[in-house]
Every structure is written in structure tokens, then in C-alpha cells.
Design an enzyme around this catalytic site. Structure first.
Site: not given
Ligand code: ACO
Length: 427
Positions: A308, A365
Site C-alpha cells: 500500500h 482488497d
Molecule cells: N508484489 C510484489 N512486490 C511489490 C508489491 C507487490 N504487491 N508491492 C510493492 N512491491 C515492491 C516493489 O516492486 C518495490 O520493490 P523495490 O524496492 O525492490 O523496487 C517495493 O515493493 C516498493 O514498491 P512501490 O511500488 O514503490 O510501492 P508503492 O507504495 O508505490 O505501491 C501499490 C503501492 C501500488 C499498492 C503496490 O504495493 C501494488 O501494486 N500492490 C498490488 C496492487 C494492490 O493491491 N493495490 C491495492 C491498493 S489498496 C487500495 O487501493 C484500496
């Protein structure tokens, strides 16, 4: 977190200065950069707004490091346990819980405005019957602005309240119709005897020739889903609504923009994506393979329902929803293999160094899809349910913004294109 006694300073060859800190009731302080450009000719660079407080707001507070979510100061866990969704709507819109006859008056208003103009129903017929419900909702909610535009003055507080209630009141029938149209079933009308959640369930699942009997366990679970998704401060869709509204645009059109933003798989579309992912994983034995893919940077696969932007600890909503999911499955006698896969996946991921290091926890979710599926919702309606709930948040932020008279939002940019050049001579 900066201390309130430290004033951030900055300098380059041409300018230097310091900026004041501003503090909210709780949460981190913020550097007030409002005069940065006018006084110093420089901009703040923050793509994705990770360090930017775009506005002041008194509606919702999130502390992502400690897994805290408060609506108007009340913890989400307490509201999910004790309040009804209608009370939460009132709270978010008005700032206080309803007292005395305020709740019954509010319920009457919601019921009064719950019907759709019959002409609105003809919009549905313009869509392919296999259209995604979110595509239909973006279109139909936007189209409502054609019905309530000339009669509404956004400068008039009474008109604003009426528009806000109209949006919240009509959304259940709008969302239900995006489903019933796709399966060719006549749309039922709101029932004055039922509460908001039960009414949506009867409009969604009720048959035209039979009385719909409300199952209290399902109705309460759905009420909780609505409460949990009602608001989440300045997320992508709410910021979209606020940005659109800052120009004075019609609120129905602004909420349609919010629905469009919510639809994406990184935001509200994640609940649908979680179920698809669990289906793909298929069995507990395949979990290690899925985790390896999620960690592989050359693979675009992500663990949906994990991570998140704000929560770097448990999303407090995910715990509440997991309890509701188990309760409903047990009540209905459903043995869903996807629940087992989800629980094992969570357990394994939370012990995996990759997820621990990056503070990736299940978000709201992760279990909501399993719960909605058990209740009979088709996968493509999951995000529409989210939109139904989040309308309250969008509308509350819209009301807050309109009350401030703060002018049009206009982010700036760091231009990285070509410097000025001349059009090449053709001779
Ligand atoms: N699976 C695997 N790796 C992940 C995931 C994931 N779900 N989420 C983040 N990471 C990793 C990234 O690859 C990154 O790795 P790195 O540092 O080695 O490059 C690190 O964790 C940080 O990730 P960011 O993308 O910078 O995290 P951010 O806070 O921007 O993203 C997000 C948040 C978009 C929700 C992301 O975690 C994601 O795509 N999750 C899956 C989709 C999801 O469940 N969305 C629902 C959000 S809740 C809502 O809207 C109600």
C-alpha cells in the site's frame, strides 16, 4: 519526522531561504511551500505526491506506519463494530455522529432521492450488455450531470447538500443496474423498509417476481464492507475528484472522474485482480512459485492485495474484512479453496524477507474479493461495490473543498524537454 523547532532551509546559487512548518491535529508536520515560487522562483519536486500534503482536511486520518485509520477521529475498527453505514455517511459528511432524530431525517432524505429518473435507465441500453460495470458507471454517473446542472448552484450550501445526498442515494440503484442490465434482468426499485446495504442487495440480487428476504448476516457484512471503503483521505480517486472539483465543475461529473481513477488495478481494481490471481495460483502447492514471480523484477507479476502506498504496516481494514469473510463463509456453509490459498499466501509472504523488508502487508482488497464472491457478487462488480462505498468519501471531500473557496488546483512540473529552438528552414 521534522521537529516543530526546526525550520527547513534551502539554497542554490541564486536563492536561499527557510520555510515555516505547519502542523495538523495529529500526524507529521508539513513544510509550508506556498510562497516558494513567488518569493524564491523555485518549485518543489515531488512526483507521485509522496511527500506532499495537497490540502488541509478534517475528514480522515491515516497513520500508515502504525496501521491506524480514523474517520473524523473515530477508529475504523470501532465504527465497523458499532456503527451502521448510514451513520458513517452522516459522520463523514457532517463531521459528527447523528444525534436524536438526525439519523432518521437523514435516512428519509437518502430514501427520497434514491430513485433514478426513468430516462437515466435508457442510458444503460446504449451499452453493450457485456460492458464492464465500471465502464457503465463512469458513463451513467457522468450523464447524471445532464439531469442536475442548471438547477444547481455550487455556491449555495443547500444546493450542495442536495447534490451530495443525491449522489450517495442514487449510487446503489446505479451500481445494481450496471449488473442487472448485463444479465438482462429488470431492475428493481429501492424499498422504503430496508436500510442502505439491504436495499442495494435486494436491487442487485432480487428477482422481479419474488420477495427478497434479507439475510441479516450478509446485510451486516455488506454494511461493514461499505464502512471500511467509505473514505481513505487523499488517495488517487479522491484527489481526482478534488482536482476536478477545484474548477467548479458539476459534482456528478467530478465523481465520474473519481470512478475512472478508482477502476485501475493499482487502486480499486485490485480486489478483482486478487481473485484472478488466487484462481491462477490454483492450489496451496503453487504458492512458492507465485511468490518467486512476485519477487522477480523481470516479471511484471505482483502479489495483488499486498502493499500500500501509505500503510507500511497492517492495513487495519484487512483484519476486519478477514473476520467478516470467515463469518459469512461459515454462515453460508461455503468451503472456498481460495480462502485457504489466501490465508496460506499471507502466512508465507509475511515470513518472506522480500515482503518483510519492503513492509508489504495485505491491504483491504486481499480478503474483500473472497467475501464478495461468497455473497454472490460476480468478480466484475467488485470495484463497482468499492465505488458505491467510496462515493461517500468523494462527496464529503467535495463538500469540504466547496466550503473553502480555495480556487482552481494547478500543479507545476519540472520541464525536461528540449530548450527553445527554431522551426527548421524549409528552403
Ligand atoms: N508484489 C510484489 N512486490 C511489490 C508489491 C507487490 N504487491 N508491492 C510493492 N512491491 C515492491 C516493489 O516492486 C518495490 O520493490 P523495490 O524496492 O525492490 O523496487 C517495493 O515493493 C516498493 O514498491 P512501490 O511500488 O514503490 O510501492 P508503492 O507504495 O508505490 O505501491 C501499490 C503501492 C501500488 C499498492 C503496490 O504495493 C501494488 O501494486 N500492490 C498490488 C496492487 C494492490 O493491491 N493495490 C491495492 C491498493 S489498496 C487500495 O487501493 C484500496
Amino acid at each position: 519526522m521534522p521537529s516543530k523547532f526546526v525550520t527547513p532551509t534551502f539554497s542554490n546559487e541564486t536563492t536561499q531561504g527557510s520555510l515555516p512548518l505547519v502542523e495538523g491535529t495529529i500526524g507529521p508536520a508539513a513544510v509550508d511551500i506556498q510562497t516558494l515560487f513567488t518569493n524564491h522562483g523555485i518549485l518543489a519536486f515531488d512526483p507521485g505526491f509522496r511527500s506532499t500534503a495537497s490540502c488541509k482536511s478534517a475528514i480522515t486520518f491515516v497513520d500508515g506506519d502504525n496501521g491506524v485509520l480514523l474517520y473524523r477521529g473515530y477508529p475504523i475498527e470501532e465504527l465497523a463494530e458499532h456503527a451502521s453505514f448510514t451513520e458513517v455517511v452522516y459522520l463523514l459528511m457532517h463531521g459528527e455522529l447523528p444525534v436524536n432524530d438526525q439519523l432518521s431525517g437523514f435516512k428519509k432524505d437518502l430514501l427520497y432521492y434514491s430513485l433514478l429518473h426513468d430516462q437515466v435507465m435508457s442510458f444503460y441500453r446504449g451499452f453493450r450488455r457485456d460492458a464492464h460495470p465500471m465502464a457503465v458507471m463512469v458513463g451513467v454517473v457522468g450523464a447524471l450531470s445532464a439531469f442536475y446542472h442548471d438547477s444547481m448552484d455550487t455556491q449555495n450550501p443547500e444546493d450542495r447538500q442536495r447534490a451530495a445526498i443525491r449522489l450517495i442515494a442514487k449510487m446503489p440503484m446505479l451500481a445494481a443496474a450496471s449488473y442487472t442490465y448485463s444479465i438482462g434482468r429488470p431492475q428493481r426499485y429501492p424499498n422504503s423498509q430496508l436500510d442502505y446495504a439491504s436495499n442495494f442487495l435486494q436491487m442487485m440480487f432480487g428477482l422481479p417476481y419474488r420477495e427478497y428476504v434479507v439475510d441479516p448476516v450478509l446485510a451486516r457484512a455488506f454494511d461493514v464492507i461499505l464502512i471500511l471503503h467509505a473514505d481513505h483521505e487523499q488517495n488517487a480517486s479522491t484527489s481526482t475528484v478534488r482536482l476536478a472539483a477545484s474548477s467548479g465543475a458539476n459534482p456528478f461529473a467530478c465523481v465520474a472522474a473519481g470512478i475512472a481513477s478508482l477502476w485501475g488495478p493499482a487502486h480499486g481494481g485490485a480486489n478483482e485482480a486478487v481473485l484472478k490471481m488466487l484462481h491462477e495460483i490454483g492450489s496451496v502447492e503453487n504458492i512458492p512459485k507465485a511468490l518467486a514471480r512476485a519477487k522477480d523484477k523481470s516479471d511484471s507479476f505482483r502479489l495483488m492485495g499486498f502493499g500500500h502506498r501509505i500503510y507500511k504496516n497492517f492495513d487495519p481494514r484487512s483484519r476486519v474484512i478477514q473476520v467478516q469473510a470467515k463469518k459469512v463463509l461459515e454462515h453460508l456453509g461455503i468451503d472456498d479453496p481460495l480462502l485457504e490459498i489466501a490465508m496460506r499466501l499471507e502466512e508465507i509472504a509475511l515470513q518472506d524477507e522480500y515482503f518483510v523488508e519492503r513492509k508489504l502487508y495485505p491491504n483491504v482488497d486481499f480478503y474483500s474479493g473472497i467475501l464478495l464472491r461468497a455473497m454472490g457478487f460476480p468478480t466484475n462488480m467488485f470495484t463497482a461495490v468499492f465505488a458505491l462505498a467510496r462515493t461517500t468519501g468523494w462527496v464529503s471531500h467535495w463538500l469540504e473543498l466547496q466550503g473553502e473557496n480555495h480556487g482552481i488546483d494547478r500543479p507545476r512540473q519540472l520541464y525536461v524537454g528540449s530548450p527553445r529552438r527554431s522551426y527548421p528552414s524549409k528552403s
